[in-house]
Design a protein around this motif. Structure first.
Motif, PDB file in Angstrom:
ATOM      1  N   UNK A   1      57.641  45.925  22.138  1.00  0.00           N
ATOM      2  CA  UNK A   1      57.629  44.491  22.455  1.00  0.00           C
ATOM      3  C   UNK A   1      56.401  43.836  21.835  1.00  0.00           C
ATOM      4  N   UNK A   2      56.485  42.544  21.588  1.00  0.00           N
ATOM      5  CA  UNK A   2      55.401  41.854  20.899  1.00  0.00           C
ATOM      6  C   UNK A   2      54.063  42.050  21.602  1.00  0.00           C
ATOM      7  N   UNK A   3      54.044  41.972  22.926  1.00  0.00           N
ATOM      8  CA  UNK A   3      52.786  42.065  23.673  1.00  0.00           C
ATOM      9  C   UNK A   3      52.141  43.446  23.567  1.00  0.00           C
ATOM     10  N   UNK A   4      52.917  44.469  23.165  1.00  0.00           N
ATOM     11  CA  UNK A   4      52.379  45.828  23.084  1.00  0.00           C
ATOM     12  C   UNK A   4      52.057  46.262  21.656  1.00  0.00           C
ATOM     13  N   UNK A   5      52.249  45.387  20.691  1.00  0.00           N
ATOM     14  CA  UNK A   5      51.977  45.746  19.304  1.00  0.00           C
ATOM     15  C   UNK A   5      50.476  45.706  19.028  1.00  0.00           C
ATOM     16  N   UNK A   6      50.069  46.470  18.023  1.00  0.00           N
ATOM     17  CA  UNK A   6      48.672  46.466  17.592  1.00  0.00           C
ATOM     18  C   UNK A   6      48.345  45.243  16.741  1.00  0.00           C
ATOM     19  N   UNK A   7      49.367  44.588  16.226  1.00  0.00           N
ATOM     20  CA  UNK A   7      49.133  43.449  15.338  1.00  0.00           C
ATOM     21  C   UNK A   7      48.951  43.873  13.892  1.00  0.00           C
ATOM     22  N   UNK A   8      49.646  44.941  13.495  1.00  0.00           N
ATOM     23  CA  UNK A   8      49.500  45.450  12.133  1.00  0.00           C
ATOM     24  C   UNK A   8      50.094  44.497  11.090  1.00  0.00           C
ATOM     25  N   UNK A   9      50.963  43.594  11.541  1.00  0.00           N
ATOM     26  CA  UNK A   9      51.519  42.616  10.611  1.00  0.00           C
ATOM     27  C   UNK A   9      50.433  41.775   9.952  1.00  0.00           C
TER      28      UNK A   9
END
Length: 440
Positions: free
Chosen positions: A107-115
């Motif tokens: 889910x978005x809230x659990x991503x590291x933000x690698x994008x």
């Protein structure tokens, strides 16, 4: 943070070592859902330092990176191919394929933000006049799926792509968006289907004009009615199913830009232009929200029902509305543009301001007749030549590339910002309560 010297190999090694050390540190931390506030702040700071290092590396070496990835620009590579090859060439510059797949499953809230690393990478490539122009052109190539489906479409005149159908009748390609439960909200699958449909319409020499319309909905609130588009699928975004490359970047550099510029092919049919391009008509039923409103800015004619409206609520949702910031100023004055983009103003078909977006407003039952009349006007060889020159004057390729460079970085950062996550959580809670109420 290590100091970069301008030596490509040495700087690449510095990026690899620094990002590897950060990955070791993150691996020792709890998983994102289990992190304390201090853990989250530490992780964000570490990612930020990595992204700043990547930005410095790309500022020094963007053209050399692109030269090596494309073998001296002899290869026409798409976004995903470039990212995968870059991860192998300079480890740590962008997420590896396993990292990207792991991130996409969360889910978005659990991503590291690698994008954001991908945003940094494509910001630098698109910002380069030389590399950016080559990449933008590569993204105008027909998709593999469209080439595979083209013989069947030419013989049968119809293709069902799931989220979109395309049918050829009397020299016109009718594209119908078919996401009845989600009010034609766009996700990765929809973007892929739309690009294939646009490619088929442009590749088929039996098509002279393209028409886009929304299909009939099964959503309880709009059952039996046509809807143009409700924009990005916020539910899929909340659950992490909207990808940065396959949705945000590919949408703008792929099918939306193809509506403007056409297809880059090796066929002689494009001469004297560089692309195979055709006029496009949009038919707006009920509403065009977000990405739907963005689309109207690239169509040659737009016909709408009197009961329709448009809005661009991306700022309220927390992110950037595609290339609307680039194109909206051509349609309206700066005050109205800011009311739409920053204030979320809704414009109804009966308002004077709607004339900035709609060429004609008719009663819903007269949309088909009006569309037939508009298609006859667009079905003219002189229209194609003039629309080509209009687009060249309004949106020069270098201006589009420069905008997309900034968009790549800003959108990647915005999507992974805490305020966006919080807004999507509130939306998810509201939509869940609405669905529960409707089911009772």
């Amino acid at each position: 943070m290590p100091t970069l010297t301008g030596d490509f190999r040495g700087d690449g090694t510095a990026v690899r070592r620094h990002t590897a050390a950060v990955e070791e540190m993150l691996a020792a931390c709890p998983a994102p859902p289990e992190r304390t506030q201090k853990d989250r702040e530490t992780a964000r700071a570490a990612h930020r330092m990595c992204d700043m290092l990547r930005a410095r590396f790309m500022a020094l070496h963007a053209d050399q990176v692109y030269e090596e990835l494309t073998r001296g620009r002899s290869l026409q590579l798409e976004l995903e191919d470039l990212a995968e090859r870059a991860a192998g060439m300079v480890p740590g510059l962008v997420p590896s394929l396993p990292q990207a797949r792991e991130e996409q499953a969360l889910p978005l809230a659990q991503k590291e933000g690698r994008d954001i690393a991908q945003g940094v990478f494509f910001h630098a490539l698109l910002r380069s006049r030389r590399s950016g122009a080559h990449l933008v052109e590569a993204m105008l190539r027909p998709t593999r799926r469209a080439r595979e489906l083209l013989p069947g479409f030419r013989s049968r005149g119809r293709a069902d792509l799931g989220a979109v159908t395309v049918e050829r009748r009397c020299g016109v390609a009718y594209l119908t968006m078919c996401q009845p439960q989600s009010l034609n909200a766009e996700n990765d699958a929809c973007v892929a289907a739309m690009e294939t449909a646009v490619d088929l319409a442009l590749l088929d020499d039996g098509v002279r004009v393209g028409v886009l319309r929304g299909g009939v909905m099964s959503h309880p609130r709009y059952a039996g009615r046509r809807v143009f588009s409700s924009g990005i699928n916020l539910k899929d975004l909340y659950h992490g199913r909207i990808s940065f490359l396959s949705f945000f970047l590919r949408r703008e550099l792929g099918y939306v830009h193809k509506l403007v510029r056409g297809l880059k092919t090796e066929e002689e049919a494009a001469w004297p232009a560089e692309t195979v391009a055709k006029p496009w008509l949009a038919m707006v039923d009920t509403f065009a929200i977000g990405g739907g409103a963005q689309l109207l800015l690239v169509f040659d004619q737009v016909i709408a029902g009197t009961d329709s409206f448009i809005s661009l609520p991306a700022a309220q949702e927390g992110f950037v509305p595609g290339a609307a910031n680039l194109r909206l100023g051509r349609r309206t004055d700066s005050r109205l543009a800011r009311q739409l983009l920053l204030g979320g103003r809704r414009i109804h078909a009966g308002e004077e301001a709607a004339r900035m977006f709609y060429d004609e407003v008719v009663e819903p039952e007269h949309l088909d007749t009006a569309a037939e009349r508009a298609v006859r006007q667009l079905d003219d060889l002189a229209v194609s030549a003039n629309r080509h020159l209009l687009h060249l004057a309004e949106e020069p390729p270098h201006a589009f590339g420069a905008y997309m460079a900034e968009y790549a970085l800003q959108q990647a950062v915005r999507v992974h910002s805490q305020d966006v996550t919080a807004r999507l959580a509130r939306f998810h809670d509201r939509s869940g309560r609405t669905a529960a109420t409707a089911s009772r």
